[in-house]
Scaffold this motif. Structure first.
Motif, short mmCIF file in Angstrom:
data_model
loop_
_atom_site.label_atom_id
_atom_site.label_comp_id
_atom_site.label_asym_id
_atom_site.label_seq_id
_atom_site.Cartn_x
_atom_site.Cartn_y
_atom_site.Cartn_z
N GLN A 115 0.84 -1.20 0.00
CA GLN A 115 0.00 0.00 0.00
C GLN A 115 0.87 1.25 0.00
OE1 GLN A 115 -3.75 0.29 0.92
NE2 GLN A 115 -3.52 2.46 0.48
N LEU A 166 1.91 4.75 0.89
CA LEU A 166 1.63 5.43 2.15
C LEU A 166 0.55 6.50 1.98
CD1 LEU A 166 4.83 6.27 4.22
CD2 LEU A 166 2.78 5.05 4.94
N LEU A 213 -3.72 4.27 7.06
CA LEU A 213 -3.12 2.93 7.02
C LEU A 213 -3.53 2.11 8.25
CD1 LEU A 213 -1.50 1.20 5.10
CD2 LEU A 213 0.58 1.90 6.24
N THR A 215 3.05 -4.18 3.33
CA THR A 215 4.28 -3.44 3.04
C THR A 215 3.91 -2.02 2.61
OG1 THR A 215 5.29 -5.50 2.30
CG2 THR A 215 6.45 -3.46 1.75
N PRO A 216 4.20 -1.02 3.47
CA PRO A 216 3.94 0.36 3.04
C PRO A 216 4.99 0.75 1.99
CG PRO A 216 4.21 0.15 5.45
CD PRO A 216 4.71 -1.11 4.84
N CYS A 257 3.11 10.04 -3.23
CA CYS A 257 2.82 9.97 -1.79
C CYS A 257 3.05 11.34 -1.16
CB CYS A 257 3.73 8.96 -1.09
SG CYS A 257 3.22 7.26 -1.33
N CYS A 273 5.73 1.88 12.07
CA CYS A 273 5.66 0.43 11.81
C CYS A 273 5.34 -0.32 13.09
CB CYS A 273 6.98 -0.07 11.23
SG CYS A 273 7.04 0.13 9.45
N TRP A 310 1.69 0.09 13.69
CA TRP A 310 0.89 -0.71 12.76
C TRP A 310 0.94 -2.19 13.15
CZ3 TRP A 310 3.76 2.37 8.49
CH2 TRP A 310 3.08 3.58 8.26
N VAL A 324 3.92 -6.42 9.55
CA VAL A 324 3.97 -5.13 8.86
C VAL A 324 5.45 -4.87 8.56
CG1 VAL A 324 3.45 -2.67 8.97
CG2 VAL A 324 1.95 -4.32 10.14
N VAL A 331 8.80 0.32 5.50
CA VAL A 331 8.44 1.12 4.34
C VAL A 331 9.50 0.91 3.25
CG1 VAL A 331 8.05 3.49 3.53
CG2 VAL A 331 7.35 2.85 5.85
N GLU A 335 -7.92 4.04 0.86
CA GLU A 335 -8.08 3.12 2.00
C GLU A 335 -9.25 2.15 1.81
OE1 GLU A 335 -8.92 6.26 1.97
OE2 GLU A 335 -10.56 6.73 3.34
#
Lengths: 252, 252
Positions: A84, A86, A92, A108-109, A115, A128, A131, A150, A153, A234
């Motif tokens: 996804q 960011l 998120l 995985t951001p 972005c 992270c 999340w 997670v 990034v 989202e």
């Protein structure tokens, strides 16, 4: 059958013995008033469920003997990896919570050219951790057999490299109108056997840039359409993940 | 082709003339610098799209001539009615926003025996106005052809009566394990022709009570399972709606 979860802080699994400590141990002995010989299920988020019998109590813990190990039946047969871009704000958080319920394997951001949120390393690391907590809480609440990881990034190029390793990879692209996510999954169903991986990429608020879509296509990754209504960044992963789960028979 | 929306406050459709006023009129003349004779699309949320040509400008408005009327192609062929037991906090905001994007036809908040949120009439009315605004904003953003209505909060019995009028009605029930939403929709696909209605009922945080599930069944409404993972009350409608849209070919 009551189900408990153990991880580093609340208990441990060793061979055919499990020790439950803390809050859960008190819940078993005091609230549920369970006795030696009674049964309960334990998940250690390895994808397995342990059917256990209570063998003894101490002041602060409950000792269990494992009677049977079985695959957790709430885990989907396919591993869906959510890549996804960011998004802004706390979107998120929503994606991770809802997609954990819907059966995602990991998150995985990704940083793409459009972005707006571009956290520095320190802030990204902190996010992270946050999340990861959201994923763990959601996994417990909805009865998952694993806690979806997670990941850090990463760049769009790195994400593409990882997506290329998956059995099937889809980049959701609002300018795509020929290839619908449904048709694409259905025409690849025979490849989506148990244990196969599906990567779903979702762009940020402003969408992925045409040159990023081209880059994905050059890497052999198809772009798919989610339909004629423009989904928010989202909402899109929830829909795409629902589609994969539904069409691969993982919501029966 | 730029698309504009008109409703009471921003403009009006009369026969084959449309007047756009306010913010949008300024956007057309000053930001986009469009000229007489240029074309744009207008939606009045009736499910139609008007292809128009600019015929004249005044200081504060733009006059358009309608060249063609066509059905808005982002509108699904089936009308999915979401009956959602009132959840706590602002979860219904999320449901309304996301389900509008995903193509819901309308929303009816329902009071069931396990609802914790039980607003009085005045507060319920205020909330409905707020939800209607959320639906309107989401509809504009994602390019819907209608603004899904948010109906008054109603009792479970009233909801059942309305659901019985629909072509297909589903009560999502976590204790159901035989009848999956996918199988049920697939086996009724031939009835889901254009203009047919599908009702989806979602329980509150604590689920629907067994006697409510029985009541639905006695009224001839089936209970369906959404799979082995327990979805939150605000995630379930997104998944069930996605399933209907996907399986009826409304995401191509």
């Amino acid at each position: 059958m009551p189900r408990f979860f153990v991880d580093g802080s609340d208990g441990a699994v060793r061979d055919d013995r499990i020790t439950i400590t803390g809050e859960d141990a008190r819940h078993i002995s005091r609230s549920l008033r369970m006795k030696v010989g009674e049964r309960l299920d334990v998940s250690d988020f390895s994808g397995m469920i342990y059917s256990c019998e209570i063998s003894s109590f101490t002041e602060d813990s409950v000792e269990l003997s494992v009677i049977e190990r079985k695959l957790c039946e709430s885990e989907p047969s396919v591993k869906v990896r959510i890549f996804q871009a960011l998004p802004k704000g706390d979107k998120l958080d929503t994606v991770i919570q809802k997609c954990t319920e819907l059966g995602a394997f990991d998150f995985t951001p990704v940083l793409t050219s459009r972005c707006i949120s571009r956290p520095d390393d320190k802030s990204a690391k902190k996010k992270c951790e946050r999340w990861q907590k959201i994923s763990a809480e959601a996994a417990k609440q909805c009865g998952r057999g694993i806690i979806p990881a997670v990941n850090e990034v990463c760049s769009f190029d790195k994400a593409l490299a990882q997506m290329s390793q998956c059995t099937l990879a889809l980049v959701c692209y609002e300018c795509e109108d020929g290839n619908s996510v449904r048709r694409h999954i259905e025409s690849n169903l025979s490849r989506l056997t148990s244990g196969s991986t599906v990567a779903i990429f979702i762009g940020p608020e402003g969408g992925i840039a045409p040159e990023e879509a081209e880059k994905a296509q050059s890497a052999g990754i198809v772009t798919v359409s989610l339909g004629k209504r423009i989904l928010r960044t989202e909402t899109a992963p929830l829909f795409a993940l629902s589609a994969v789960m539904l069409l691969t028979g993982n919501c029966e």
